[in-house]
Every structure is written in C-alpha cells, then in structure tokens.
Design an enzyme around this catalytic site. Structure first.
Site, PDB file in Angstrom:
ATOM      1  N   GLU A   7       0.821  -1.213   0.000  1.00  0.00           N
ATOM      2  CA  GLU A   7       0.000   0.000   0.000  1.00  0.00           C
ATOM      3  C   GLU A   7       0.853   1.261   0.000  1.00  0.00           C
ATOM      4  O   GLU A   7       0.440   2.302  -0.495  1.00  0.00           O
ATOM      5  CB  GLU A   7      -0.927   0.000   1.214  1.00  0.00           C
ATOM      6  CG  GLU A   7      -2.023   1.041   1.143  1.00  0.00           C
ATOM      7  CD  GLU A   7      -3.154   0.751   2.113  1.00  0.00           C
ATOM      8  OE1 GLU A   7      -3.671   1.719   2.690  1.00  0.00           O
ATOM      9  OE2 GLU A   7      -3.532  -0.423   2.278  1.00  0.00           O
ATOM     10  N   ASP A 110      -2.855  -3.066   3.056  1.00  0.00           N
ATOM     11  CA  ASP A 110      -3.278  -3.199   4.450  1.00  0.00           C
ATOM     12  C   ASP A 110      -4.336  -4.289   4.584  1.00  0.00           C
ATOM     13  O   ASP A 110      -5.243  -4.393   3.755  1.00  0.00           O
ATOM     14  CB  ASP A 110      -3.842  -1.877   4.971  1.00  0.00           C
ATOM     15  CG  ASP A 110      -2.742  -0.944   5.481  1.00  0.00           C
ATOM     16  OD1 ASP A 110      -1.555  -1.329   5.375  1.00  0.00           O
ATOM     17  OD2 ASP A 110      -3.070   0.138   5.983  1.00  0.00           O
ATOM     18  N   TYR A 316      -0.528  -4.014  13.914  1.00  0.00           N
ATOM     19  CA  TYR A 316      -1.392  -3.254  13.000  1.00  0.00           C
ATOM     20  C   TYR A 316      -2.326  -2.330  13.780  1.00  0.00           C
ATOM     21  O   TYR A 316      -3.060  -2.775  14.666  1.00  0.00           O
ATOM     22  CB  TYR A 316      -2.212  -4.216  12.144  1.00  0.00           C
ATOM     23  CG  TYR A 316      -3.032  -3.535  11.088  1.00  0.00           C
ATOM     24  CD1 TYR A 316      -2.435  -3.005   9.942  1.00  0.00           C
ATOM     25  CD2 TYR A 316      -4.411  -3.388  11.239  1.00  0.00           C
ATOM     26  CE1 TYR A 316      -3.190  -2.371   8.972  1.00  0.00           C
ATOM     27  CE2 TYR A 316      -5.169  -2.758  10.266  1.00  0.00           C
ATOM     28  CZ  TYR A 316      -4.555  -2.249   9.146  1.00  0.00           C
ATOM     29  OH  TYR A 316      -5.302  -1.610   8.191  1.00  0.00           O
TER      30      TYR A 316
END
Length: 700
Positions: A7, A110, A316
């Site tokens: 990303e 992601d 994350y």
C-alpha cells in the site's frame, strides 16, 4: 515472475528486502523472481457524475444513481474542475506493466476493508486476470513478514471483505454526491457538503452544543454530617441520599438534624469488589485516551501509531478489537520479557505472577487483534511517538496483570426520617492498579452494627448548581461514534457489543472529524469541538432528516459488517441505499424554501461580477463561479446589514464593540478583509490588520 503489491513505498521496501528484490527501479523493486511495487493509497476511484453523462448540480439530474459504477484514476481538484492525478496515472502504468510481466500477484496492501478495495479496484480497472494470493499479517517485523509469505491465503477467501468495501464506497458516493448537490441546489448559492457519516457526526456535535447552551442551571442542596472514626483525630463523613432543589426545604431538614445531632445505623453492607484489568487497546480507545490525557487529536494519534507500525514497533493499528487469540497470547511472555529490558515498567513486569487472560478471546478478534508492542526495541523516537508507544506498552502490562481486590463497606444511617450514607474501602491486592501507582487511600470504617447510635461531630448543608453536559471533545465524540450516539455507556462489555452498530470505523473516524474541521463546520477551541455558524445552519436544516440520523447510519455499518461475514449480499445492501438516497434527495431539494434572501446592493468585492445577497447567517456572492461567503457572526457578535454593507463597500467596518475572545473577554475592533477576502480584525491601537487570526469559518 510474481508481483507483490503493497500500500505504501515504506512497506514495499521492507517486503522487497526480505524477498530479495533489491534492485530499485522507477516505481518498484525487482529481483529474485519478484517485482515489489506500491499503490500510494487509492489510485482508482468511482467516476464522478459527468462520467455517466449527468450534469452536476441540476435539479432535473437528481438523484444520480448509475446502473453500474465506472472506475477512473484518482482525481484532484483544480481551478477548472477535476482532472486525473498525474502521480496516480504514472503508478497505475507501472503496476500494469509489472502485472503484464508476471504469472501471479501477492496482495500486500493493508489487511483491512480499505486495503482490500485498493487492490480490487486496481485489478478491475486494469482488466487483470492473474491469480492472486493474500499476505495477511498483523505486524511488519521480519519474522511476521517471513511467516506470512510462507502462509499465503487464497485471495478469494477475502471476496466478502471486498464486497463490503465496495458497498461502503458506492454508498458513500451515492449519499455524498446526491446529498451535497441536492442541498446546494436548494440553497441556490455556495456548496453545502453532506455525507453518510459526516452529517450524523456533525449532528451529534451540534446537538450537544445546543443542549449545553440552552441548559438552565438549577440549585441543588445536600446535607452532611460527620462522626468520629476509629482512628483518633479523624472522622467519617455521611451524605444525604436525597438532594433538594428547594433551599428552604433543605434548611428546615438541616435544622432538624442539627437539633438532634445523632443518627441510627439502619444497614451495614460489606462486599469484596474485584476490578478486572482494562482490555488491551484498539485504535479508538487509544485515540480517546490520548486525547484525554495528552490532548492529541484523533488524526495525530493515528499518524503516530502508524509510524510506530511502519517502524516495526507495534502491531497493525487500525484494529477494532481489544482481544487477542491463543496463538498470540503464547507470544506475550516473550514480548513482556523484551519490554522489561528497556521499559520504565520493568519492575512491574518482572513481578508479574502469571498472566491475566481477560483480553484473550479469539471469538472477539475481528480482522486484526488488539494493539501490542513487538519484540523490537524502540530507538530515538520523537517525544509524541514515545508517548504513544509507552501508552500501548503500559496498557499491555496492565491488561496482563492480576485483578485489583477491595473490601468495600456501605453504612446507611437515619436521622429525622432522612437516609444518609458513608462508604469505606480497603485495598487487599492492588493488582493492575499498581502499574501506574494509582493506589487509592484506604478508608476504614468502624465496625458499626445495625441499631448503633452515632453521635455527630458536626453537620453542614452544601449548596451548588447543576451543570450541563460539556461540549464534545474528540474523545467523547469518538465514544459517541463508536456507540452510534448512545451516550453514557460506561460498561465495557456493553460498549464492545455496540461496536458493530457504530458510525464510521476505527480507520475512518479521525478523517471524518478532520473533514468537518476542514469544511469549516466546526472548530477546535482548546479541547472542545465547537460548531461554526455554517455548521449550525446546516444542522438546523437537516437535524430531523434521515441524512442526520445517527442510529440509521449505525445500522448501515452493521449491515456492512454482515456483508463481510457473508450474511448479507452487496446487491441487497445497495438496493436499500438507493432507496435511502432517493428519499434524502427529495427531502433536501425541498429545503429551497428555507434559503430566503435579499440583494445587498453591493458588488462582490472578490469577483466584481456578482451581487452580494443577504441570507440569515451569511452574505454570499450570486455569481456561481465565485460564491464568496461572508459570515455575519464573528467572535460572538452578529454583524447587522449596515455593518455588512460597510464591510462589502469599503473593505472594513467602523470600530465595533461586542466581540468576545476565546477566553470570553470583550473587545472592540474594526472588521476588514484580507487579500483572500477572509475577515480579520483591525484594533484601534494598531495601524494595520493583525493577521494572527483568520476568522473565516471560525465563528462562535
């Protein structure tokens, strides 16, 4: 050849290093059988209305509901309208070239709804048909990436995630495009932006503002008495269970208590209270606490934790879960051991005797588990990065610490027919509360029994006023968004259950708040979020419409979650959204009667072509290519037609009184335009305009 799509360039760089794709080319890395490239966020988006042959901002074109959404390269706004973003077009060409050279794709965007959409939109736009697999990881450590590359998932396992993301994108397009154009057409001039999530969020801010401003304080009186404690020189304080608004009534009862000067114990209740440690952080909880404790905005916190994630220091960040599964719990002892080697909480970690399992529950883990630190040691962090890292680390230590155990005693006593209450507490085991040293001081009550007579050492009557709910802060607004406007939800289990029907997602709530600020619907005043005149004007129009219905928006979010789980189809959701879009478009177009106006007789000072029109809250240019707005209310004062005429015709007003600073202090000044036709103050003692505060959109 295999192409890996990340990303961001920073993530691509790490994956390229681990896979051996070490040669840097324009827009990608290559080597060892891999191309590793990146998407720069959303490179592709649904086409704007003119792409479907609809002319924008025309009553007869609304609602705009495409039979099928078309995809185009990301658009940027220019003075002449929208055009394709050159950087996006360039990167799309790079990705298309690499896919044409490859046998398969590894998706490393992601691991969440928007990350999936970034890839799928690109895949559809380029007409690619290559097979693809998914790299699904929760941290960017070398170990996590290597493990993920060995355990790649079939890309089609995430088809439901894509369908939910696609439904969210198309729903936001339909509601945002049609709502904004309908209200703008009804207004006749200017642009009024509305959206599926931003408008209900603004409604919560405005509703709280008016509740606060319209609140009428009421007197409240309470009786108190003290009794000698078991410890010499100390007293136990009792307070009346009831409070009174009538001071005379309270005074009569106070005199009765004062005359008697003793009370009788009617009930003694002893309990052991066990306080569980807090759950681990999800993003929203971290944002709320960072705002409350450190004044960080939601966007600041997201940016900081994202940097920590990309530096391989935390897992994350855009997670909605506060739990971890068993396999991750098995790694916690090592994480705490590494943390103890460099954390100020090392003594607390070393003294942990067994790990609390309250945050361990795989059934409550969504796409990603709760926020944790990684085994990597942080080095040379900036101050604010260190604060967020320490918050996550500290919460880990708290979450895996033992419960806090207290013995509580509640004593009820009666005097002259009134009930009084005193509470005592002894902490037996501080547990998790010891992590930050927040131990409560013990309050030991004498061993009283029912029927005991308590001689009073003194009695008093306290008086005060009720207070309104405070204006929303980012912390309280995030909490309201999380529970779709259901306020005062303190129970953590209940709050967790409501998450499925909140508005927005952890990944988008900060952006929604920033959008409302950017569009000048509200401003920050210290920690509070205060709606502007523009925001309040929009709220006054839409507050009773579906477009501002917080609970309905929460239901849409719950349905999107059901699409992810395969319980609802994309098509069924979109049929409902299209029906909703038609209704709100009709409602908003009917607002044209609200936007009455009259000509000011003044030419527009900016374009010189239009005439300034007086509206209730704003004066606006009637040239649609200009539409200069000048808000009447500035720093708490509403300018009259005459004062506005002076400003428009002469560029400034006379010196006016009645302004108030953000600290509430009155002042006098002239109002003038700056070079961009925003309003500034000219103070009597100054020779020119002070440029410290641009007042456009910042009316209170």
């Amino acid at each position: 050849m295999i192409t890996i799509l990340a990303e961001k360039p920073s993530v691509a760089r790490e994956i390229a290093r681990i896979t051996g794709a070490t040669r840097k080319e324009e827009g990608y890395y290559t080597g060892n059988g891999y191309h590793v490239t990146w998407a720069l966020g959303h490179l592709v988006q649904p086409a704007l209305p003119d792409g479907y042959g609809f002319k924008g901002f025309r009553r007869d074109s609304l609602p705009v509901i495409p039979e099928e959404f078309m995809l185009i390269p990301r658009q940027v706004r220019t003075d002449k309208g929208y055009k394709a973003d050159a950087a996006a077009v360039k990167q799309i060409k790079v990705i298309t070239k690499l896919w044409n050279e490859s046998d398969s794709i590894i998706v490393a965007t992601d691991c969440a709804r928007e990350g999936e959409l970034i890839f799928r939109y690109l895949y559809a736009y380029t007409g690619c048909t290559l097979p693809f697999r998914r790299l699904w990881i929760s941290s960017l450590t070398d170990t996590a990436i290597r493990k993920g590359m060995k355990e790649l998932k079939d890309g089609h396992e995430y088809d439901n995630l894509y369908q939910a993301a696609k439904a969210r994108s198309e729903a936001d397009w339909l509601v945002g495009i049609n709502g904004t154009q309908a209200l703008t057409v009804a207004a006749g001039r200017g642009t009024y932006s509305v959206g599926r999530v931003q408008t209900p969020t603004l409604a919560m801010v405005c509703k709280r503002y008016w509740e606060n401003r319209h609140f009428t304080p009421k007197p409240v009186h309470q009786l108190h008495f003290s009794v000698p404690s078991a410890n010499a020189g100390t007293v136990v304080k009792f307070a009346s269970v009831k409070k009174w608004q009538d001071k005379n009534e309270a005074a009569i009862l106070y005199n009765k208590v004062k005359a008697k000067m003793c009370a009788t114990v009617t009930k003694v209740e002893k309990k052991q209270k066990v306080e569980n440690p807090p759950l681990l952080y999800d993003l929203t909880t971290l944002q709320k606490e960072a705002n409350t404790k450190h004044g960080f905005t939601a966007e600041q916190t997201l940016e900081l934790v994202q940097k920590l994630y990309e530096a391989k220091l935390v897992t994350y960040p855009r997670t909605s879960s506060r739990h971890i599964p068993e396999d991750v719990f098995a790694e916690v002892p090592l994480l705490l051991e590494r943390l103890a080697s460099h954390s100020a909480l090392s003594d607390k970690i070393v003294n942990l005797d067994g790990l609390n399992r309250r945050s361990v529950d795989a059934s409550k883990v969504t796409d990603h588990h709760a926020l944790l630190v990684t085994p990597n040691r942080p080095l040379a962090l900036y101050k604010n990065e260190q604060i967020i890292y320490d918050m996550i680390a500290g919460r880990m230590v708290e979450a895996f610490s033992p419960e806090c155990v207290k013995d509580t005693t509640t004593v009820e006593a009666e005097c002259e027919g009134m009930s009084f209450e005193a509470k005592g507490c002894i902490v037996h085991k501080s547990g998790w509360r010891d992590v930050y040293g927040g131990n409560e001081e013990d309050t030991l009550l004498p061993d009283w029994k029912e029927g005991n007579t308590l001689p009073m050492a003194g009695c008093t009557m306290s008086s005060g006023m009720t207070r309104p709910k405070p204006l929303h802060t980012e912390s309280s607004l995030l909490a309201a968004m999380e529970t779709a406007g259901r306020e005062d939800v303190e129970n953590e289990e209940v709050r967790q259950a409501l998450k499925g029907c909140g508005i927005g997602t952890p990944a988008t709530r900060a952006a929604i708040i920033e959008t409302l600020l950017k569009r000048e619907y509200m401003v920050r005043v210290k920690k509070s979020l205060v709606p502007t005149e523009k925001g309040l004007a929009l709220y006054s129009i839409v507050k009773d419409m579906d477009i501002a219905d917080v609970e309905m928006t929460g239901q849409w979010e719950a349905e999107l979650a059901d699409i992810e789980k395969g319980k609802t189809s994309h098509e069924a959701f979109m049929r409902d959204i299209e029906s909703y879009t038609r209704k709100i478009t009709t409602d908003l177009l009917a607002c044209d009667r609200i936007f009455g106006h009259k000509a000011s007789g003044c030419a527009c000072p900016k374009c010189g072509k239009g005439t300034m029109q007086f509206y209730g809250k704003v004066v606006r240019c009637d040239n649609p290519d200009c539409a200069l707005p000048v808000f009447r209310q500035i720093a708490g004062k509403t300018l009259t037609d005459g004062e506005m005429t002076d400003l428009l015709a002469k560029g400034k007003t006379e010196v006016l009184g009645g302004f108030k600073s953000r600290q509430g202090k009155p002042f006098s000044a002239a109002v003038a335009f700056d070079v961009d036709f925003n309003t500034n103050f000219i103070f009597p003692e100054a020779k020119g305009a002070r440029k410290g505060t641009n007042m456009k959109g910042k009316q209170k």
